[in-house]
Design an enzyme around this catalytic site. Structure first.
Site, PDB file in Angstrom:
ATOM      1  N   LYS A  66     -43.322 -22.394  -6.786  1.00  0.00           N
ATOM      2  CA  LYS A  66     -43.898 -21.858  -5.812  1.00  0.00           C
ATOM      3  C   LYS A  66     -42.939 -21.436  -4.727  1.00  0.00           C
ATOM      4  O   LYS A  66     -42.248 -22.412  -4.293  1.00  0.00           O
ATOM      5  CB  LYS A  66     -45.388 -22.430  -5.195  1.00  0.00           C
ATOM      6  N   HIS A  67     -42.850 -20.257  -4.329  1.00  0.00           N
ATOM      7  CA  HIS A  67     -41.876 -20.141  -3.078  1.00  0.00           C
ATOM      8  C   HIS A  67     -40.407 -20.376  -3.394  1.00  0.00           C
ATOM      9  O   HIS A  67     -39.891 -21.139  -2.402  1.00  0.00           O
ATOM     10  CB  HIS A  67     -42.561 -20.706  -1.910  1.00  0.00           C
ATOM     11  N   ASN A 230     -32.715 -28.739   2.301  1.00  0.00           N
ATOM     12  CA  ASN A 230     -32.393 -30.024   1.910  1.00  0.00           C
ATOM     13  C   ASN A 230     -33.602 -30.486   0.943  1.00  0.00           C
ATOM     14  O   ASN A 230     -34.632 -30.096   1.007  1.00  0.00           O
ATOM     15  CB  ASN A 230     -32.570 -31.102   2.938  1.00  0.00           C
ATOM     16  N   HIS A 391     -29.626 -22.047  -1.895  1.00  0.00           N
ATOM     17  CA  HIS A 391     -30.245 -21.408  -0.717  1.00  0.00           C
ATOM     18  C   HIS A 391     -30.212 -19.930  -1.205  1.00  0.00           C
ATOM     19  O   HIS A 391     -29.442 -19.662  -2.057  1.00  0.00           O
ATOM     20  CB  HIS A 391     -29.460 -21.435   0.361  1.00  0.00           C
TER      21      HIS A 391
END
Length: 391
Positions: A66-67, A230, A391
């Site tokens: 999810k996301h 993180n 990221h």
């Protein structure tokens, strides 16, 4: 096919949108539905995770994303009767190892997995498709689908369920790029793999790491490679049980993941397993009710004025004392962190969720304090020297 047009980007106002290859053919084929921009971000991150888990452990693997972070990831280990009940597996349904992997991945954090994107390391079989059939999900990526599995999945979302096949032999270029604010970023792909040497540097007095702990710590590390930083992961018995992703503070990662792990543990409690749900209450509503029942706001679902909306009789609360007693008996949990722990408070929080083994990079100026805290609780910890920011 070199490109695939998408309906829009992250948001409806972001047009045009597409995925494409500058050189060569796209390694993905849409078999059903129309996946979007975020769907493909989830799909490609999740596929890398399960492919690496398969290679590292030799077991089928599944992830629930999810996301662009995993809500859960797991290996294809058998389910006992308690887990089958926790994960709403139909009585009598025979599960393949791949189906067990998905049930575990979905079951790690069922609240977060609502509307997930699924990744499977192996060809989707009928047993796995039957599990997915009854869950609210946006789509799936796998290296292939049996004829029966594909037919089952195509019935989801009124025939619009997103089904993507990926070429398992596809290997991306060693250098990757992305654009931010019109500026192109370039870096070498994170091709780090984990093996026996990952756990060679044990820095605590307790030097004993079992093969099961190494397996679960490897699961944590591979998941962390594809979790927004993180991040901290808790794992037990071949599955993630708590993921703390995208937090600015390391201790907040540890608390978030630990709280999710505690909820997973409390779902084993006889009071939770015995909740008398009405037959007409859907799975998502059951998940929500269980989450509230375990929380301090339990009156919202079992109060005198609301319990009959969900249950056939009013359940007794799971008291704070009962929860503390149940969690006090938890042990054997593993924890991985994508960067070093700067303070021993992370260890203290992890210990309260039953953590007995940790892997993290090391390198903090307070490593000695962190090690001392582990020693105080007889926790084994390895420094692997590898940061896993994503990221």
């Amino acid at each position: 096919m070199q490109e695939l047009e998408l309906k829009y980007g992250c948001n409806p106002n972001q047009k045009p949108a597409r995925i494409f290859m500058k050189n060569g053919e796209l390694p993905v084929t849409v078999l059903n539905g129309k996946p979007g921009y975020i769907n493909f971000l989830d799909a490609l991150n999740a596929w890398q995770l399960v492919k690496e888990l398969r290679a590292a452990t030799g077991l089928p693997a599944a992830a629930s994303f999810k996301h662009v972070s995993p809500a859960g990831a797991a290996l294809g280990l058998p389910l006992d009767d308690v887990l089958r009940k926790m994960y709403f597996v139909e009585e009598g349904l025979e599960l393949s190892p791949l189906a067990c992997a998905y049930a575990r991945a979905r079951g790690a954090d069922r609240m977060s997995s609502f509307g997930d994107w699924i990744a499977l390391s192996d060809e989707c079989d009928e047993a796995t498709a039957k599990l997915i059939q009854h869950e609210v999900s946006d789509g799936i990526i796998a290296p292939g689908y049996s004829e029966t599995a594909l037919a089952i999945l195509k019935t989801k979302r009124k025939g619009g369920y997103n089904i993507v096949a990926i070429d398992p032999a596809y290997k991306p270029a060693p250098v990757e790029q992305k654009d931010v604010f019109g500026i192109t970023f370039e870096q070498g792909r994170n091709e780090l793999a984990f093996g026996e040497d990952t756990f060679a540097n044990i820095v605590t007095k307790n030097k004993t790491l079992t093969e099961e702990q190494k397996r679960d710590l490897t699961l944590c590390l591979i998941a962390l490679k594809y979790t927004q930083s993180n991040s901290v992961c808790y794992a037990q018995d071949g599955q993630l049980i708590g993921v703390g992703a995208g937090q600015q503070s390391r201790i907040h990662c540890t608390r978030l993941a630990g709280n999710k792990a505690d909820i997973w543990q409390l779902r084993h409690h006889p009071k939770v397993l015995g909740l008398p749900f009405r037959d007409d209450v859907s799975r998502p509503n059951r998940d929500n009710a269980i989450d509230v029942y375990i929380s301090d706001e339990y009156e919202d679902v079992i109060g005198a004025d609301v319990w009959a909306e969900t249950f056939t009789e009013q359940p007794a609360p799971l008291t704070r004392e009962e929860k503390r007693a149940w969690l006090a008996g938890v042990t054997g949990v593993c924890l991985g962190s994508d960067a070093f722990f700067p303070f021993g408070d992370n260890i203290e929080r992890a210990r309260r969720s039953g953590v007995t083994a940790i892997v993290e990079p090391g390198g903090s100026i307070r490593d000695a304090q962190v090690i001392e805290t582990c020693d105080k609780h007889n926790i084994v910890m390895a420094f692997n020297g590898i940061r896993l920011f994503h990221h």
